[in-house]
Design a protein around this motif. Structure first.
Motif, short mmCIF file in Angstrom:
data_model
loop_
_atom_site.label_atom_id
_atom_site.label_comp_id
_atom_site.label_asym_id
_atom_site.label_seq_id
_atom_site.Cartn_x
_atom_site.Cartn_y
_atom_site.Cartn_z
N ARG A 169 -2.86 -3.67 -8.41
CA ARG A 169 -2.67 -4.70 -7.53
C ARG A 169 -1.49 -5.48 -7.52
NH1 ARG A 169 -6.89 -4.56 -3.38
NH2 ARG A 169 -7.42 -2.09 -3.37
N ARG A 184 -8.10 9.20 3.37
CA ARG A 184 -8.42 8.14 4.40
C ARG A 184 -9.74 8.64 4.86
NH1 ARG A 184 -5.92 4.72 2.51
NH2 ARG A 184 -3.94 3.67 3.09
N GLY A 216 -0.26 4.23 1.85
CA GLY A 216 -0.67 4.71 3.08
C GLY A 216 -0.16 3.66 4.26
N MET A 257 1.72 -3.51 -7.35
CA MET A 257 1.94 -3.05 -5.97
C MET A 257 2.65 -4.19 -5.22
SD MET A 257 -1.59 -0.99 -5.21
CE MET A 257 -1.55 -1.12 -3.32
N SER A 263 -7.13 1.52 -5.69
CA SER A 263 -6.04 1.01 -6.44
C SER A 263 -6.32 -0.23 -6.94
CB SER A 263 -4.72 0.67 -5.47
OG SER A 263 -5.00 -0.18 -4.59
N LEU A 267 0.69 2.97 -7.82
CA LEU A 267 -0.89 2.80 -8.09
C LEU A 267 -1.36 4.34 -8.24
CD1 LEU A 267 -0.76 4.38 -5.31
CD2 LEU A 267 -1.55 2.50 -4.04
N HIS A 293 -13.31 0.99 -0.81
CA HIS A 293 -11.87 1.45 -0.88
C HIS A 293 -11.07 0.66 -2.08
CE1 HIS A 293 -8.46 2.35 2.19
NE2 HIS A 293 -7.96 2.42 0.64
N SER A 328 0.89 -1.07 0.08
CA SER A 328 -0.09 -0.10 0.07
C SER A 328 0.93 1.17 -0.06
CB SER A 328 -0.90 0.08 1.18
OG SER A 328 -0.26 0.31 2.26
#
Ligand SMILES: NC(=O)C1=CN([C@@H]2O[C@H](COP(=O)(O)OP(=O)(O)OC[C@H]3O[C@@H](n4cnc5c(N)ncnc54)[C@H](O)[C@@H]3O)[C@@H](O)[C@H]2O)C=CC1
Ligand SMILES: O=C(O)C(=O)CO
Length: 325
Positions: free
Chosen positions: A294, A237, A76, A297, A288, A99, A285, A74
């Protein structure tokens, strides 16, 4: 002997294999209250930790005396106790570039879906309500040439500015802690205070990380400054917005609508008033969540961990101070 790691996210087979070439893997399907004690046991030997989601806190690190690197799938990392990792001199890596474009696309999808009421009218068609020429109760509001306000002019903010400027001819305002020359030169963006951005923008897009400073940055007073025709988008967020205050504003129609990819509690509770408001587009959510991104990432996170456990961290470290010897 290969170093042991704890993997708490299912990976594509080829990436799993790439990891296995380097490490002995103990795998979990997430870290939850119900499997925490098994994770604690596995962490006793682990030198690396790789996955995404869950609360990754001091208690976990206390059970990981041999931990040398942490890699999240991720960008974040607000769910990690990074201060504690830094105190322990453990580097943590994330996946910032993989992403960016995909999340910016998701934000544009939210902008369009909310303004043009795409979800709402598509549901009405499926419900058999399209029986005649449509009237004004099916209309939305334009996106092109409207003012886009971006709060958090980082990587994703910049990619959004590019889309808004070149794709939709939108003037761009941004609020940031420092001037963003590239956004200004390439996309004509103008830096302004948050108050001005809220008052002037037709779309207020939140692309902030969750920090002590950004918690509930958008609350009752900020929402009250927005135009009644404006739309609030949040793909940063959830806790950056005071959700009860947003629900009040949406119910009272002091703003036109909201497009939300992130929430204070995820998954969004089934009894959330947001679910029954017609002027809200709520996504699970998925910023991405494309197959390609995905995968990229996960590949980035795997490579980050392999490099870190070789003592060769070159990029994407969120606490680079631990690398300075
Ligand atoms: N919805 C989703 O699926 C996704 C959400 N995200 C969220 O988006 C966030 C941003 O991602 P990136 O653009 O890659 O990160 P970034 O670090 O490039 O951008 C964040 C920007 O926010 C600014 N910022 C931080 N605190 C601020 C404050 N108090 N006031 C004004 N500006 C402030 C930073 O200076 C930076 O420019 C992530 O931290 C994550 O929380 C990221 C990826 C996917
Ligand atoms: O990467 C992140 O921070 C997300 O929210 C999911 O991609």
């Amino acid at each position: 002997m290969k170093p042991s790691i704890v993997l708490y996210k299912k990976l594509p087979a080829d990436l799993h294999q790439r990891l296995e070439e380097h490490f002995t893997i103990t795998e979990f399907d997430g870290i939850t209250e119900s499997n925490r004690s098994q994770v604690f046991d596995a962490l006793q030997n682990a030198e690396g930790l790789l996955g995404s989601g869950g609360k990754i806190d001091k208690e976990l690190f206390d059970h990981a005396p041999r931990l040398r690197a942490v890699s999240t799938i991720s960008v974040g990392y607000d769910n990690f106790d990074v201060k504690e990792l830094t105190r322990r001199q453990i580097p943590m890596m994330h996946t910032p570039t993989a992403l960016t474009d995909t999340v910016a696309d998701t934000v544009m999808a939210l902008v369009l879906a909310t303004a043009r009421r795409v979800v709402n009218v598509a549901e009405r068609v499926k419900a058999g309500e399209w029986n005649d020429n449509i009237g004004a109760d099916w209309f939305g509001t334009d996106v092109h040439h409207k003012t886009m306000g971006i709060v958090g002019m980082g990587r994703i903010g910049l990619a959004l500015a590019q889309r808004a400027h070149f794709g939709f001819d939108m003037p761009i305002l941004y609020n940031a802690r420092s001037q963003h020359k590239e956004a200004e030169e390439k996309f004509g963006a103008r830096k302004c205070e948050l108050d001005e951005l809220l008052k002037e923008s037709d779309f207020v897009c939140i692309l902030l990380p969750m920090t002590e400073q950004t918690f509930h940055l958008i609350g009752k007073n900020e929402l009250a400054q927005m135009k009644s025709s404006a739309i609030l988008i949040n793909a940063g967020r959830g806790p950056v917005i005071d959700e009860p205050a947003l629900i009040d504003a949406l119910k009272a129609k002091t703003i036109y609508g909201a497009g939300l990819d992130v929430f204070e509690t995820e998954p969004l509770p089934k009894d959330s008033p947001l679910l029954s408001l017609p002027n809200v587009v709520a996504l699970p959510h998925i910023g991405s969540a494309t197959h390609e991104t995905r995968y990229d990432m996960a590949a980035c996170a795997v490579d980050n961990l392999i490099a870190a456990l070789k003592g060769d961290v070159k990029q994407f470290c969120v606490n680079p101070e631990v690398l300075k010897k």
